[in-house]
Write a protein that holds these residues in place. Structure first.
Motif, PDB file in Angstrom:
ATOM      1  N   ILE A  53      -0.545  -2.028   0.820  1.00  0.00           N
ATOM      2  CA  ILE A  53      -1.717  -1.256   0.423  1.00  0.00           C
ATOM      3  C   ILE A  53      -1.265   0.062  -0.182  1.00  0.00           C
ATOM      4  CG2 ILE A  53      -3.942  -0.360   1.234  1.00  0.00           C
ATOM      5  CD1 ILE A  53      -3.768  -2.282   3.573  1.00  0.00           C
ATOM      6  N   MET A  93      -7.773  -2.756  -5.240  1.00  0.00           N
ATOM      7  CA  MET A  93      -9.050  -2.504  -4.588  1.00  0.00           C
ATOM      8  C   MET A  93     -10.225  -3.027  -5.402  1.00  0.00           C
ATOM      9  SD  MET A  93     -10.427   1.170  -3.231  1.00  0.00           S
ATOM     10  CE  MET A  93     -10.492   1.891  -4.881  1.00  0.00           C
ATOM     11  N   THR A 129     -13.580   2.776   0.603  1.00  0.00           N
ATOM     12  CA  THR A 129     -13.587   1.490  -0.088  1.00  0.00           C
ATOM     13  C   THR A 129     -12.232   0.801   0.009  1.00  0.00           C
ATOM     14  OG1 THR A 129     -15.218   2.353  -1.647  1.00  0.00           O
ATOM     15  CG2 THR A 129     -14.102   0.329  -2.262  1.00  0.00           C
ATOM     16  N   GLN A 130     -11.145   1.565  -0.114  1.00  0.00           N
ATOM     17  CA  GLN A 130      -9.816   0.948  -0.027  1.00  0.00           C
ATOM     18  C   GLN A 130      -9.605   0.289   1.332  1.00  0.00           C
ATOM     19  OE1 GLN A 130      -6.184   3.332   0.453  1.00  0.00           O
ATOM     20  NE2 GLN A 130      -5.343   2.257  -1.306  1.00  0.00           N
ATOM     21  N   MET A 133     -11.692  -2.888   1.549  1.00  0.00           N
ATOM     22  CA  MET A 133     -11.135  -3.967   0.743  1.00  0.00           C
ATOM     23  C   MET A 133      -9.832  -4.510   1.339  1.00  0.00           C
ATOM     24  SD  MET A 133     -13.179  -4.846  -1.502  1.00  0.00           S
ATOM     25  CE  MET A 133     -14.663  -4.281  -0.661  1.00  0.00           C
TER      26      MET A 133
END
Length: 378
Positions: A53, A93, A129-130, A133
């Motif tokens: 990530i 993402m 949001t990251q 996701m």
């Protein structure tokens, strides 16, 4: 009393271990640790996919893969005689968000959402949001685990998280999107509708008119259009995130906290250990990277005293060697002191110490060496 040893090979060899999540501060070798674990597991016979990530490119470079993206790509050059394999990927993402929208809505509704300016901003840059996701992608990978290669077939997922305290924010992911979409501001923007995102009808026209003057009619329209189309997907998003969170707290998942024997890094490690403990997540132990060692049983003070007794004209090399040894012993003593303090406050946390390497880790051979050091009990 020394903390218990963290047996990496026991974890990698346990078929019940399906997910390993590496977390820690930046600059402590977390990405290298993730890659080394993935290589060691694959060469021991596991079918592994490693997901980063962290947007840095170190993982791709060390695995010999040109570029990583949202699609798992095979790593070549491994010893596959034990039947293992390794794929690598990096979280995209927006691509993940797009894929979820397409998979869980009709083509017409998906097109309306993907083209919406508010959605494009949400999927690219909104806080949380990251992490959400990341949960989606992890859930997808786990769901694909039983499928045949190349689209799946893995029995172990290794996750390399971002180098920040926010790396554990994905534990709150089921709430992040909910808080955004069910917030008072968005509820005021929505046209009256059924479901959890319905608008408070009293006074709406007056409030909406005021907001349009401030924000602009087009922005308000974009938000309304997005939420109206997105509302049907909302329940599925939260349900899947909750299922993945449940998986993370099960016996099939384990967390590793990565650090170095430095004051700031250990402070961050303490945060991660405490947060995982509070959340009742399965913490396997602590990896301490780049630890210095010396097998010469001469103290720093003694080495400096010996150097003082030598003639700098006849023994310059010996003097320099003794001074370097003294400097190394001081580093070793400081690291030992910091590690002992950490273990005194968290004595039950197992750990493994990885000796510092003379050069950067840039290829599979170096990753194999790190894997050996991770498993070394000495």
């Amino acid at each position: 009393m020394s903390p218990p040893f963290f047996d990496i090979d026991a974890i990698l060899g346990d078929p019940e271990t399906k997910i390993i999540i590496c977390c820690g501060a930046g600059g402590v070798g977390k990405t290298t640790t993730s890659a080394a674990l993935a290589v060691r597991a694959a060469e021991a016979g596991r079918r592994v996919v490693v997901l980063t990530i962290d947007p840095a490119r170190r993982l791709a470079q060390s695995l010999g893969v040109g570029e990583l993206d949202n699609t798992p790509r095979p790593v070549v050059g491994l010893d596959t005689t034990a039947g293992g394999s390794l794929d690598a990927m990096m979280l995209d993402m927006k691509r993940t968000f797009d894929d979820v929208v397409i998979a869980h809505s009709t083509p017409e509704k998906a097109a309306a959402i993907l083209d919406n300016p508010f959605y494009q901003a949400l999927s690219s840059s909104f806080a949380g949001t990251q992490e959400y996701m990341a949960m989606e992608k992890l859930g997808q990978l786990h769901a694909q685990a039983g499928q045949a290669s190349p689209s799946g077939g893995w029995d172990l997922i290794v996750v390399d998280t971002p180098p920040a305290r926010s790396a554990l924010d994905f534990l709150d992911a089921p709430e992040h999107l909910s808080a955004l979409l069910d917030g008072r501001f968005l509820r005021l923007l929505l046209a009256p509708a059924r479901g959890p995102l319905r608008l408070m009808s009293v006074g709406f026209n007056l409030v909406s008119s005021a907001m349009m003057k401030i924000l602009g009619a087009q922005i308000i329209t974009d938000v309304k259009t997005f939420v109206t189309a997105f509302e049907a997907l909302f329940g599925g998003f939260r349900q899947r995130a909750s299922q993945t969170l449940e998986l993370l707290s099960s016996r099939h998942t384990t967390f590793l906290v990565v650090a170095t024997a430095q004051r700031d890094a250990l402070r961050e490690a303490a945060y991660f250990v405490d947060r995982l403990t509070e959340e009742q997540m399965p913490l396997a132990g602590l990896v301490i990277n780049r630890v210095h060692t010396s097998k010469l049983a001469v103290s720093a003070a003694r080495a400096l005293a010996l150097a003082e007794d030598l003639d700098p004209l006849t023994a310059p090399i010996e003097i320099e060697a003794l001074r370097r040894h003294a400097a190394l012993k001081r580093v070793v003593e400081q690291e030992t002191l910091l590690l002992d303090r950490f273990s005194a406050t968290r004595p039950a946390v197992p750990r493994t110490l990885v000796q510092t390497l003379p050069s950067d880790v840039t290829d599979l051979d170096a990753l194999r060496r790190v894997g050996v050091l991770l498993a070394d009990k000495d």
